[in-house]
Design a protein around this motif. Structure first.
Motif, PDB file in Angstrom:
ATOM      1  N   ALA A  51      82.852  49.254  66.181  1.00  0.00           N
ATOM      2  CA  ALA A  51      83.181  50.651  66.496  1.00  0.00           C
ATOM      3  C   ALA A  51      83.784  50.760  67.892  1.00  0.00           C
ATOM      4  CB  ALA A  51      81.935  51.531  66.369  1.00  0.00           C
ATOM      5  N   GLU A  52      83.245  50.007  68.841  1.00  0.00           N
ATOM      6  CA  GLU A  52      83.784  50.009  70.202  1.00  0.00           C
ATOM      7  C   GLU A  52      85.203  49.443  70.209  1.00  0.00           C
ATOM      8  OE1 GLU A  52      84.494  50.481  74.155  1.00  0.00           O
ATOM      9  OE2 GLU A  52      82.989  51.454  72.896  1.00  0.00           O
ATOM     10  N   ALA A  53      85.438  48.390  69.447  1.00  0.00           N
ATOM     11  CA  ALA A  53      86.782  47.806  69.363  1.00  0.00           C
ATOM     12  C   ALA A  53      87.759  48.796  68.714  1.00  0.00           C
ATOM     13  CB  ALA A  53      86.743  46.491  68.586  1.00  0.00           C
ATOM     14  N   LEU A  54      87.319  49.510  67.687  1.00  0.00           N
ATOM     15  CA  LEU A  54      88.165  50.523  67.049  1.00  0.00           C
ATOM     16  C   LEU A  54      88.465  51.668  68.013  1.00  0.00           C
ATOM     17  CD1 LEU A  54      86.571  50.728  63.499  1.00  0.00           C
ATOM     18  CD2 LEU A  54      88.895  50.005  64.051  1.00  0.00           C
ATOM     19  N   ARG A  55      87.453  52.089  68.760  1.00  0.00           N
ATOM     20  CA  ARG A  55      87.628  53.161  69.739  1.00  0.00           C
ATOM     21  C   ARG A  55      88.720  52.777  70.738  1.00  0.00           C
ATOM     22  NH1 ARG A  55      87.313  54.064  74.513  1.00  0.00           N
ATOM     23  NH2 ARG A  55      86.359  52.085  75.032  1.00  0.00           N
ATOM     24  N   ALA A  56      88.641  51.542  71.240  1.00  0.00           N
ATOM     25  CA  ALA A  56      89.638  51.066  72.198  1.00  0.00           C
ATOM     26  C   ALA A  56      91.020  50.955  71.550  1.00  0.00           C
ATOM     27  CB  ALA A  56      89.210  49.721  72.779  1.00  0.00           C
ATOM     28  N   LEU A  57      91.079  50.409  70.349  1.00  0.00           N
ATOM     29  CA  LEU A  57      92.357  50.248  69.641  1.00  0.00           C
ATOM     30  C   LEU A  57      93.067  51.587  69.451  1.00  0.00           C
ATOM     31  CD1 LEU A  57      94.313  48.476  67.841  1.00  0.00           C
ATOM     32  CD2 LEU A  57      92.879  49.181  65.918  1.00  0.00           C
ATOM     33  N   LEU A  58      92.304  52.612  69.071  1.00  0.00           N
ATOM     34  CA  LEU A  58      92.896  53.909  68.758  1.00  0.00           C
ATOM     35  C   LEU A  58      92.978  54.842  69.965  1.00  0.00           C
ATOM     36  CD1 LEU A  58      91.137  54.419  65.313  1.00  0.00           C
ATOM     37  CD2 LEU A  58      93.485  53.678  65.738  1.00  0.00           C
ATOM     38  N   GLY A  59      92.543  54.379  71.132  1.00  0.00           N
ATOM     39  CA  GLY A  59      92.627  55.197  72.335  1.00  0.00           C
ATOM     40  C   GLY A  59      91.713  56.404  72.311  1.00  0.00           C
ATOM     41  N   LEU A  60      90.551  56.249  71.703  1.00  0.00           N
ATOM     42  CA  LEU A  60      89.589  57.355  71.596  1.00  0.00           C
ATOM     43  C   LEU A  60      88.590  57.301  72.747  1.00  0.00           C
ATOM     44  CD1 LEU A  60      88.813  56.996  67.780  1.00  0.00           C
ATOM     45  CD2 LEU A  60      90.373  58.631  68.859  1.00  0.00           C
ATOM     46  N   LEU A  61      88.060  58.449  73.106  1.00  0.00           N
ATOM     47  CA  LEU A  61      86.971  58.495  74.075  1.00  0.00           C
ATOM     48  C   LEU A  61      85.649  58.163  73.396  1.00  0.00           C
ATOM     49  CD1 LEU A  61      87.900  61.743  76.021  1.00  0.00           C
ATOM     50  CD2 LEU A  61      88.376  59.373  76.666  1.00  0.00           C
TER      51      LEU A  61
END
Length: 183
Positions: A39-49
């Motif tokens: 989830a943290e990797a996805l957050r970073a990939l998609l530029g989410l806070l």
């Protein structure tokens, strides 16, 4: 980067299903969620806070000997930056996913514009539910997240014109005049 100096090509969220292992008699259900690290990797990939409550559920059903249908529901709570204030904006994403997997040879036959089916994807040896969920989330994100009360202050266009930019065509006309006259 790994020690061999090659970029890591593993996807942030991967849940592969081997096509040959799927049942040809009944649908194969799935219920997938990323681990905290994914989830943290996805957050970073998609530029989410922030990314919470990410879940992809549904089933893969046989259609013909070499065709499959994936029907699923993706849900997630995301936090993005407001495009006006840069403050956090929370959104709930709920989207339906429908994909019709067909052999690549059949894709070539149906790629005529009148028959184009946007749900068709080429069938490989593996159907990766994580990659499908990641793509669905990326497509469902609000492109311009904005807080309800956010207001963009625009300068008043009735100013005295002191900040007016020069007309580029006027500059070209001046240059043309200079080039056209002999010295």
């Amino acid at each position: 980067m790994p020690a061999d100096n090659k970029p890591d090509s593993r996807p942030e969220f991967s849940r592969p299903r081997v096509v040959e292992a799927l049942s040809h008699k009944h649908p194969t259900g799935f219920d997938e969620a990323p681990t905290p690290d994914e989830a943290e990797a996805l957050r970073a990939l998609l530029g989410l806070l922030g990314l919470r409550k990410f879940r992809f559920t549904g089933e893969i059903s046989p259609l013909r000997r070499d065709e499959w249908a994936l029907r699923g529901t993706l849900g997630a709570s995301v936090t993005q930056e407001c495009v006006v204030t840069l403050e956090p904006v929370r959104s709930r994403i709920e989207t339906e996913v429908l994909i019709h997997f067909v052999p690549p040879a059949k894709m070539d036959d149906t790629m005529e514009e009148r028959d184009f089916d946007e749900t068709q994807e080429p069938l490989g040896e593996v159907i990766d539910l994580g990659l499908i969920a990641t793509e669905a989330l990326a497509l469902a994100l609000p492109p311009y997240p904005r807080k309800e009360d956010a207001v963009l202050d625009m300068p008043d266009s009735s100013d005295d014109g002191a900040d007016e930019k020069p007309n580029p065509f006027a500059a070209l006309a001046t240059l043309k005049d200079k080039l056209g006259k002999p010295q």
